[in-house]
Design a protein around this motif. Structure first.
Motif, PDB file in Angstrom:
ATOM      1  N   ARG A   1       0.980  -1.274  -0.248  1.00  0.00           N
ATOM      2  CA  ARG A   1       0.100  -0.074   0.027  1.00  0.00           C
ATOM      3  C   ARG A   1       0.783   1.255  -0.057  1.00  0.00           C
ATOM      4  O   ARG A   1       1.048   1.933   1.007  1.00  0.00           O
ATOM      5  CB  ARG A   1      -0.913  -0.043   1.272  1.00  0.00           C
ATOM      6  CG  ARG A   1      -1.627  -1.176   1.253  1.00  0.00           C
ATOM      7  CD  ARG A   1      -2.909  -1.132   0.391  1.00  0.00           C
ATOM      8  NE  ARG A   1      -3.978   0.006   0.490  1.00  0.00           N
ATOM      9  CZ  ARG A   1      -5.082   0.345  -0.057  1.00  0.00           C
ATOM     10  NH1 ARG A   1      -5.457  -0.620  -1.088  1.00  0.00           N
ATOM     11  NH2 ARG A   1      -5.873   0.985   0.431  1.00  0.00           N
ATOM     12  N   LEU A   2       1.307   1.633  -1.064  1.00  0.00           N
ATOM     13  CA  LEU A   2       2.397   2.757  -1.218  1.00  0.00           C
ATOM     14  C   LEU A   2       2.067   3.406  -2.575  1.00  0.00           C
ATOM     15  O   LEU A   2       2.189   2.742  -3.633  1.00  0.00           O
ATOM     16  CB  LEU A   2       3.721   2.349  -1.292  1.00  0.00           C
ATOM     17  CG  LEU A   2       4.749   3.139  -1.305  1.00  0.00           C
ATOM     18  CD1 LEU A   2       4.840   4.441  -0.109  1.00  0.00           C
ATOM     19  CD2 LEU A   2       6.114   2.799  -1.523  1.00  0.00           C
ATOM     20  N   ILE A   3       1.761   4.793  -2.525  1.00  0.00           N
ATOM     21  CA  ILE A   3       1.794   5.652  -3.685  1.00  0.00           C
ATOM     22  C   ILE A   3       3.229   5.768  -4.234  1.00  0.00           C
ATOM     23  O   ILE A   3       3.883   6.405  -3.386  1.00  0.00           O
ATOM     24  CB  ILE A   3       0.696   6.759  -3.614  1.00  0.00           C
ATOM     25  CG1 ILE A   3      -0.675   6.307  -3.394  1.00  0.00           C
ATOM     26  CG2 ILE A   3       0.913   7.566  -5.033  1.00  0.00           C
ATOM     27  CD1 ILE A   3      -1.321   7.491  -2.843  1.00  0.00           C
ATOM     28  N   SER A   4       3.435   5.636  -5.558  1.00  0.00           N
ATOM     29  CA  SER A   4       4.811   6.054  -5.923  1.00  0.00           C
ATOM     30  C   SER A   4       4.322   7.224  -6.923  1.00  0.00           C
ATOM     31  O   SER A   4       3.936   6.822  -7.858  1.00  0.00           O
ATOM     32  CB  SER A   4       5.469   4.668  -6.717  1.00  0.00           C
ATOM     33  OG  SER A   4       6.047   3.899  -5.735  1.00  0.00           O
ATOM     34  N   LEU A   5       5.008   8.348  -6.637  1.00  0.00           N
ATOM     35  CA  LEU A   5       4.911   9.621  -7.658  1.00  0.00           C
ATOM     36  C   LEU A   5       6.063   9.703  -8.356  1.00  0.00           C
ATOM     37  O   LEU A   5       7.211   9.970  -7.742  1.00  0.00           O
ATOM     38  CB  LEU A   5       4.554  10.681  -6.661  1.00  0.00           C
ATOM     39  CG  LEU A   5       3.253  10.605  -6.052  1.00  0.00           C
ATOM     40  CD1 LEU A   5       3.266  11.379  -4.606  1.00  0.00           C
ATOM     41  CD2 LEU A   5       2.165  11.221  -6.773  1.00  0.00           C
ATOM     42  N   VAL A   6       6.044   9.363  -9.610  1.00  0.00           N
ATOM     43  CA  VAL A   6       7.377   9.529 -10.467  1.00  0.00           C
ATOM     44  C   VAL A   6       7.262  11.128 -11.132  1.00  0.00           C
ATOM     45  O   VAL A   6       6.371  11.225 -11.822  1.00  0.00           O
ATOM     46  CB  VAL A   6       7.305   8.600 -11.619  1.00  0.00           C
ATOM     47  CG1 VAL A   6       8.510   8.650 -12.748  1.00  0.00           C
ATOM     48  CG2 VAL A   6       7.249   7.158 -10.945  1.00  0.00           C
ATOM     49  N   VAL A   7       8.345  11.921 -10.697  1.00  0.00           N
ATOM     50  CA  VAL A   7       8.496  13.248 -11.079  1.00  0.00           C
ATOM     51  C   VAL A   7       9.695  13.540 -12.038  1.00  0.00           C
ATOM     52  O   VAL A   7      10.685  13.783 -11.392  1.00  0.00           O
ATOM     53  CB  VAL A   7       8.339  14.194  -9.895  1.00  0.00           C
ATOM     54  CG1 VAL A   7       8.068  15.625 -10.375  1.00  0.00           C
ATOM     55  CG2 VAL A   7       7.166  13.730  -9.107  1.00  0.00           C
ATOM     56  N   PRO A   8       9.852  13.581 -13.305  1.00  0.00           N
ATOM     57  CA  PRO A   8      10.665  13.979 -13.927  1.00  0.00           C
ATOM     58  C   PRO A   8      11.052  15.560 -13.852  1.00  0.00           C
ATOM     59  O   PRO A   8      10.017  16.447 -13.567  1.00  0.00           O
ATOM     60  CB  PRO A   8      10.513  13.601 -15.126  1.00  0.00           C
ATOM     61  CG  PRO A   8       8.866  13.980 -15.508  1.00  0.00           C
ATOM     62  CD  PRO A   8       8.562  13.354 -14.024  1.00  0.00           C
ATOM     63  N   VAL A   9      12.256  15.824 -13.449  1.00  0.00           N
ATOM     64  CA  VAL A   9      12.693  17.125 -13.398  1.00  0.00           C
ATOM     65  C   VAL A   9      13.740  17.711 -14.292  1.00  0.00           C
ATOM     66  O   VAL A   9      14.497  16.975 -14.703  1.00  0.00           O
ATOM     67  CB  VAL A   9      13.007  17.635 -11.856  1.00  0.00           C
ATOM     68  CG1 VAL A   9      11.806  17.220 -11.164  1.00  0.00           C
ATOM     69  CG2 VAL A   9      14.374  16.805 -11.454  1.00  0.00           C
ATOM     70  N   PHE A  10      13.843  19.133 -14.466  1.00  0.00           N
ATOM     71  CA  PHE A  10      14.647  19.474 -15.320  1.00  0.00           C
ATOM     72  C   PHE A  10      14.757  21.137 -14.716  1.00  0.00           C
ATOM     73  O   PHE A  10      14.077  22.030 -15.198  1.00  0.00           O
ATOM     74  CB  PHE A  10      14.716  19.499 -16.686  1.00  0.00           C
ATOM     75  CG  PHE A  10      15.454  20.380 -17.780  1.00  0.00           C
ATOM     76  CD1 PHE A  10      16.756  19.810 -17.889  1.00  0.00           C
ATOM     77  CD2 PHE A  10      15.368  21.617 -18.306  1.00  0.00           C
ATOM     78  CE1 PHE A  10      17.821  20.202 -18.758  1.00  0.00           C
ATOM     79  CE2 PHE A  10      16.455  22.207 -18.844  1.00  0.00           C
ATOM     80  CZ  PHE A  10      17.453  21.575 -19.096  1.00  0.00           C
ATOM     81  N   ASN A  11      15.794  21.598 -13.906  1.00  0.00           N
ATOM     82  CA  ASN A  11      16.032  23.068 -13.384  1.00  0.00           C
ATOM     83  C   ASN A  11      14.660  23.090 -12.986  1.00  0.00           C
ATOM     84  O   ASN A  11      14.123  24.611 -13.423  1.00  0.00           O
ATOM     85  CB  ASN A  11      16.552  23.669 -14.643  1.00  0.00           C
ATOM     86  CG  ASN A  11      17.982  23.135 -14.720  1.00  0.00           C
ATOM     87  OD1 ASN A  11      18.743  22.956 -13.734  1.00  0.00           O
ATOM     88  ND2 ASN A  11      18.427  23.727 -15.821  1.00  0.00           N
ATOM     89  N   GLU A  12      14.016  22.758 -11.868  1.00  0.00           N
ATOM     90  CA  GLU A  12      12.804  23.055 -11.526  1.00  0.00           C
ATOM     91  C   GLU A  12      12.865  23.758 -10.089  1.00  0.00           C
ATOM     92  O   GLU A  12      12.152  23.800  -9.105  1.00  0.00           O
ATOM     93  CB  GLU A  12      11.856  21.984 -11.320  1.00  0.00           C
ATOM     94  CG  GLU A  12      11.160  21.530 -12.590  1.00  0.00           C
ATOM     95  CD  GLU A  12      10.309  22.354 -13.368  1.00  0.00           C
ATOM     96  OE1 GLU A  12       9.807  23.591 -12.653  1.00  0.00           O
ATOM     97  OE2 GLU A  12       9.701  22.071 -14.178  1.00  0.00           O
ATOM     98  N   GLN A  13      14.123  24.655  -9.919  1.00  0.00           N
ATOM     99  CA  GLN A  13      14.434  25.113  -8.511  1.00  0.00           C
ATOM    100  C   GLN A  13      13.263  26.314  -8.035  1.00  0.00           C
ATOM    101  O   GLN A  13      12.999  26.385  -6.778  1.00  0.00           O
ATOM    102  CB  GLN A  13      15.573  25.952  -8.434  1.00  0.00           C
ATOM    103  CG  GLN A  13      15.631  27.323  -9.501  1.00  0.00           C
ATOM    104  CD  GLN A  13      16.133  26.909 -10.775  1.00  0.00           C
ATOM    105  OE1 GLN A  13      15.830  25.791 -11.358  1.00  0.00           O
ATOM    106  NE2 GLN A  13      16.294  28.132 -11.324  1.00  0.00           N
ATOM    107  N   ASP A  14      12.484  26.777  -8.963  1.00  0.00           N
ATOM    108  CA  ASP A  14      11.547  27.837  -8.715  1.00  0.00           C
ATOM    109  C   ASP A  14      10.220  27.175  -8.328  1.00  0.00           C
ATOM    110  O   ASP A  14       9.231  27.902  -7.708  1.00  0.00           O
ATOM    111  CB  ASP A  14      11.123  28.820  -9.637  1.00  0.00           C
ATOM    112  CG  ASP A  14      12.708  29.798 -10.170  1.00  0.00           C
ATOM    113  OD1 ASP A  14      13.124  29.861  -9.247  1.00  0.00           O
ATOM    114  OD2 ASP A  14      12.904  29.882 -11.293  1.00  0.00           O
TER     115      ASP A  14
END
Length: 238
Positions: free
Chosen positions: A5-18
Motif C-alpha cells: 500500500r504505497l503510492i509512488s509519484l514519479v516526477v521528472p525534473v529539469f531545473n525546477e528550482q523555482d
C-alpha cells in the motif's frame, strides 16, 4: 521491492528550482497515506537538487533518482518506473500543472481494479488554465476523437497526469523513443489488452515559472503514431 500500500509519484525534473518547494509542499498537504516522491533528474548539476536540499524542514518522503538510461523525459519516466516500489504509480510534473488533491482518488481507482487512471481535462468537471492555444486545441481534438472513434475510456488521451497499476509498468513494453507520448502509448496498449482504463476530472494549470520541456512540433509525430495506430486497430482490426 513492491510495497503493498504505497503510492509512488514519479516526477521528472529539469531545473525546477523555482517550483519544487511549492510542489512538494502542495503534495504533502494533499496526501495523508503512505507515498514516495521520486524526483528523477538527468544530471547532478540540475538546480532542482540544491533547492530540495535547502528545504527546512527537509522534504518528506522524497527519493532522488538519477536517470542513467539516457537524457530526456521518456528515459526519466522509465527510470522512475524502474525505481518505484508502490502498488499505484502516478506520473506528475513538478511545474505544479497537475492537481495533487486528485492523487488519492486516482490511487483508489487503481486499488479497486483499474490499470490506468487518466487525469482528464476534457470530461465533466475537468478543465485547463493557460497554455498555448494550438497545443490545447490539438490535445482536445485528439482525446475526444479517440474516445468516440475507438471507445477509449478517457477523453484526455495525451495528459501525462496518469496512474498505473504495477502490471502496466512491468508487463507492457515501451516502444516509444522520445517525448511525453508515453502516456498515450501505455493507455491504448492497456485498452487493447482488455485492461481497465478510467478517468477522473482534473484541472490543469500552465506553469507560471521555469521553462517547459514540451516541444510540440518535435514530438507531434510520436503522438500521431499512436493516434493512428489506435484508429487503425479499431476500424481495420490490425
Amino acid at each position: 521491492m513492491e510495497d503493498s500500500r504505497l503510492i509512488s509519484l514519479v516526477v521528472p525534473v529539469f531545473n525546477e528550482q523555482d517550483n519544487i518547494r511549492l510542489f512538494l509542499g502542495d503534495l504533502e498537504a494533499a496526501l495523508r497515506e503512505p507515498h514516495e516522491t521520486l524526483i528523477v533528474y538527468d544530471f547532478p548539476e540540475d538546480s532542482t537538487l540544491p533547492a530540495i536540499a535547502a528545504m527546512e524542514p527537509p522534504a518528506a518522503n522524497v527519493r532522488l533518482v538519477h536517470n542513467t538510461l539516457g537524457k530526456g523525459v521518456l528515459n526519466a519516466l522509465k527510470m522512475g518506473f524502474k525505481a518505484a516500489r508502490g502498488d499505484a504509480i502516478i506520473v506528475m510534473m513538478a511545474d505544479r500543472s497537475d492537481e495533487p488533491t486528485d492523487v488519492p482518488k486516482m490511487a483508489r481507482l487503481i486499488r479497486s481494479g483499474a490499470d490506468v487512471v487518466a487525469g482528464s481535462r476534457y470530461c465533466r468537471g475537468g478543465g485547463q488554465v493557460g497554455g498555448p492555444l494550438l497545443k490545447r486545441t490539438l490535445s482536445r481534438l485528439a482525446g475526444v476523437s479517440l474516445h468516440y472513434l475507438t471507445g477509449l475510456p478517457t477523453r484526455d488521451a495525451t495528459n501525462n497526469f496518469r496512474a498505473y497499476s504495477r502490471r502496466v509498468i512491468e508487463q507492457i513494453p515501451i516502444e516509444g523513443e522520445a517525448s511525453f507520448a508515453l502516456a498515450l502509448e501505455l493507455t491504448v496498449k492497456s485498452y487493447w489488452r482488455g485492461w481497465t482504463v478510467r478517468e477522473v476530472p482534473t484541472m490543469w494549470r500552465d506553469r507560471t515559472t521555469g521553462q517547459s520541456r514540451f516541444r510540440l512540433f518535435a514530438w507531434l509525430p510520436h503522438y500521431l503514431r499512436w493516434y493512428l495506430r489506435a484508429i487503425r486497430k479499431t476500424w481495420l482490426r490490425f
